[in-house]
Write an enzyme that holds these catalytic residues in place. Structure first.
Site, PDB file in Angstrom:
ATOM      1  CG  ASP A  92      -4.088 -10.086   3.191  1.00 37.40           C
ATOM      2  OD1 ASP A  92      -3.717  -9.102   4.303  1.00 37.40           O
ATOM      3  OD2 ASP A  92      -3.646  -9.054   2.194  1.00 37.40           O
ATOM      4  CD  GLN A 152      -3.201  -0.532   2.300  1.00 39.51           C
ATOM      5  OE1 GLN A 152      -2.651  -0.336   3.160  1.00 39.51           O
ATOM      6  NE2 GLN A 152      -4.318  -2.111   2.418  1.00 39.51           N
ATOM      7  NE  ARG A 198      -7.335 -10.834   4.390  1.00 39.32           N
ATOM      8  CZ  ARG A 198      -7.709 -10.786   2.828  1.00 39.32           C
ATOM      9  NH1 ARG A 198      -8.058 -11.918   2.786  1.00 39.32           N
ATOM     10  NH2 ARG A 198      -7.130  -9.382   1.872  1.00 39.32           N
TER      11      ARG A 198
HETATM   12  C1  S3P Z   1      -2.729  -4.782   0.389  1.00 41.20           C
HETATM   13  C2  S3P Z   1      -1.251  -4.943   0.464  1.00 41.20           C
HETATM   14  C3  S3P Z   1      -1.086  -5.455   2.246  1.00 41.20           C
HETATM   15  C4  S3P Z   1      -2.365  -6.634   2.362  1.00 41.20           C
HETATM   16  C5  S3P Z   1      -4.035  -5.820   1.884  1.00 41.20           C
HETATM   17  C6  S3P Z   1      -4.186  -5.273   1.128  1.00 41.20           C
HETATM   18  C7  S3P Z   1      -2.991  -4.266  -1.349  1.00 41.20           C
HETATM   19  O1  S3P Z   1      -1.664  -4.337   3.045  1.00 41.20           O
HETATM   20  O2  S3P Z   1      -2.343  -6.704   3.929  1.00 41.20           O
HETATM   21  O3  S3P Z   1      -4.629  -6.862   2.509  1.00 41.20           O
HETATM   22  O4  S3P Z   1      -3.961  -4.205  -2.173  1.00 41.20           O
HETATM   23  O5  S3P Z   1      -1.407  -3.842  -1.365  1.00 41.20           O
HETATM   24  P1  S3P Z   1       0.154  -3.791   3.625  1.00 41.20           P
HETATM   25  O6  S3P Z   1       0.390  -2.376   2.503  1.00 41.20           O
HETATM   26  O7  S3P Z   1      -0.387  -2.666   4.678  1.00 41.20           O
HETATM   27  O8  S3P Z   1       1.111  -4.964   3.849  1.00 41.20           O
END
Ligand code: S3P
Length: 438
Positions: free
Chosen positions: A326, A180, A398
């Site tokens: 996840d 993210q 989840r």
């Molecule tokens: C995601 C990245 C992960 C993941 C989330 C979705 C994404 O989060 O846990 O469910 O779509 O980029 P983080 O970037 O905070 O690790």
């Protein structure tokens, strides 16, 4: 999301059957955002059926993007987006009542903040109670280095983003491995002056890089380093989202856990940055057959068959956790079925939709599991059969699904509070559970 509606889950001996999944949540968010920044119309087939990805579409509509969604003949969601080009979004209004609502979706808030950092107006973005507890400095800090000004509630939502059409590229080493953070920077970077480079300690899911390329951008990658030049035109087109491998993790965990099980998952995304769960289940004794059948937009997809092999023990640390972040709740459920799982280096789990270490440990204990909590992880010893009981998913999708999979191996029925939260990523979860247990 309040944890209200409860589900009862009864024990079963095995799970068997075929599963077809709705589109991947991470890829759906990205295709919708990038299509909105592109020129021309895009269609996105098999868009995620979850509430998180619907929240992204709602926010885009509020920014003046023409978005329509309809059901295709096979029941999947088809989204059409008329792209507005780079920096083509409309000002949604300054009053707090005009705030965009990311609801429960961290991906919506963090990635949109990256997009909005380069739009020359002010946007407010808020979320639900869970999202309001999740840290945002990790994205606001690099975006401020790029030239945006972003106010927050001491680092938490709501955010007030003062975007600028004059943001500039940066080179940024992410403080925690997070797709993210990387994606927010790249989505600002594609609209910025100059080159934007993101360097990660462990390569996280690469769907943003692939989506930008699929819409025509040149993005260079070298290991865990990604770079792009701003101002590249993106071109709309036709895209289909592969099935969500993180949703399939619950069936993979159940099939690996229960002797005699045999589950085939069709049309599932098999991007190597997302398949670590299959590798670790295999390492722990499951029989896993993977067949890549298709590739589009750089995203491979195919068929996975999972059967129980033998019982096993897994120990996962900081090197593997980011690739499985996840899927850890599903693996914890697997461990309660006579297996063992030790997780460390996973402090990030404390800032997910819930504190996923403490709520996972409490819920599994409530079902009768032998679990220890650490500051950065937990240890499930699955030798003792669960009794069954009442577990609270605390509104975390989840966790609701993980508790359901753990409950399949209990002596008696279990009640899962907050089970309606599955709508966030996998509304079809309980219907599919019934089908595989029948
Ligand atoms: C995601 C990245 C992960 C993941 C989330 C979705 C994404 O989060 O846990 O469910 O779509 O980029 P983080 O970037 O905070 O690790």
């Amino acid at each position: 999301m309040p944890s209200v509606a409860a589900a009862t889950v009864r024990p079963v001996r095995r799970v068997a059957g075929r599963v077809r999944l709705a589109g991947d949540k991470s890829i759906s968010h990205r295709y919708a955002l990038v299509a909105s920044l592109a020129t021309g119309r895009s269609t996105i087939g098999s868009y995620s059926s979850g509430a998180d990805c619907a929240a992204t579409l709602d926010c885009l509509r509020r920014l003046g993007v023409d978005v329509t969604s309809s059901r295709a003949e096979d029941g999947t969601l088809r989204v059409e987006i008329a792209g507005r080009g780079l920096r083509g979004f409309q000002f949604p209004g300054a009053e707090p009542s005009k705030a965009l609502d990311a609801q429960n979706s961290g991906t919506t808030m963090r990635l949109l903040t990256g997009v909005l950092a380069a739009q020359p107006f002010m946007t407010r973005i808020k979320g639900d109670v869970s999202l309001s507890r999740r840290p945002m400095t990790r994205v606001t800090e690099p975006l401020e280095h790029m030239g945006a000004v972003i106010a927050s509630n001491n680092g938490y939502p709501p955010l007030v983003i003062h975007g600028s059409s004059r943001i500039h590229g940066i080179t940024y080493k992410t403080p925690v491995p997070s797709a993210q953070i990387k994606s927010a920077i790249l989505l600002a970077g594609i609209q910025a002056d100059g080159t934007t480079t993101v360097v990660e300690s462990v390569q996280t899911r690469n769907h943003t890089e692939l989506a930008l390329r699929a819409f025509g951008a040149v993005v260079s990658t070298e290991g865990a380093r990604v770079a792009l030049t701003g101002g590249q035109q993106l071109q709309g087109g036709h895209f289909v989202v592969p099935g969500d491998i993180s949703s399939s993790a619950f069936w993979a965990a159940a099939a690996a856990a229960l002797p005699g099980s045999d589950v085939e998952i069709e049309n599932v995304g098999l991007n190597p940055t997302r398949t670590a769960l299959l590798d670790v289940l295999r390492r722990a004794g499951a029989v896993v057959d993977i067949q890549v059948e298709h590739e589009a937009g750089g995203e491979p997809s195919g068929r996975v068959r999972i059967r129980h092999g033998r019982r096993g023990a897994l120990s996962l640390g900081a090197d593997e956790v980011p690739l499985l972040i996840d899927e850890i709740p599903a693996l914890a459920a697997w461990a309660t079925h006579g297996n063992e799982l030790r997780v460390t280096g996973a402090v990030e789990l404390r800032v997910k939709e819930s504190d996923r270490i403490s709520a996972l440990v409490r819920g599994l204990q409530a079902l009768g599991a032998d679990v220890d909590e650490f500051s950065d992880g937990f240890h499930v010893r699955g030798a003792r059969k669960l009794k069954g009981g009442q577990a609270d998913a605390v509104g975390d999708h989840r966790l609701a699904m993980a508790f359901a999979i753990a409950a399949l191996g209990a002596q008696g029925p279990s009640m899962i509070a907050g089970a309606d939260s599955v709508a966030i990523s996998y509304p079809e979860f309980f219907a599919t559970l019934e089908q595989l247990c029948g």
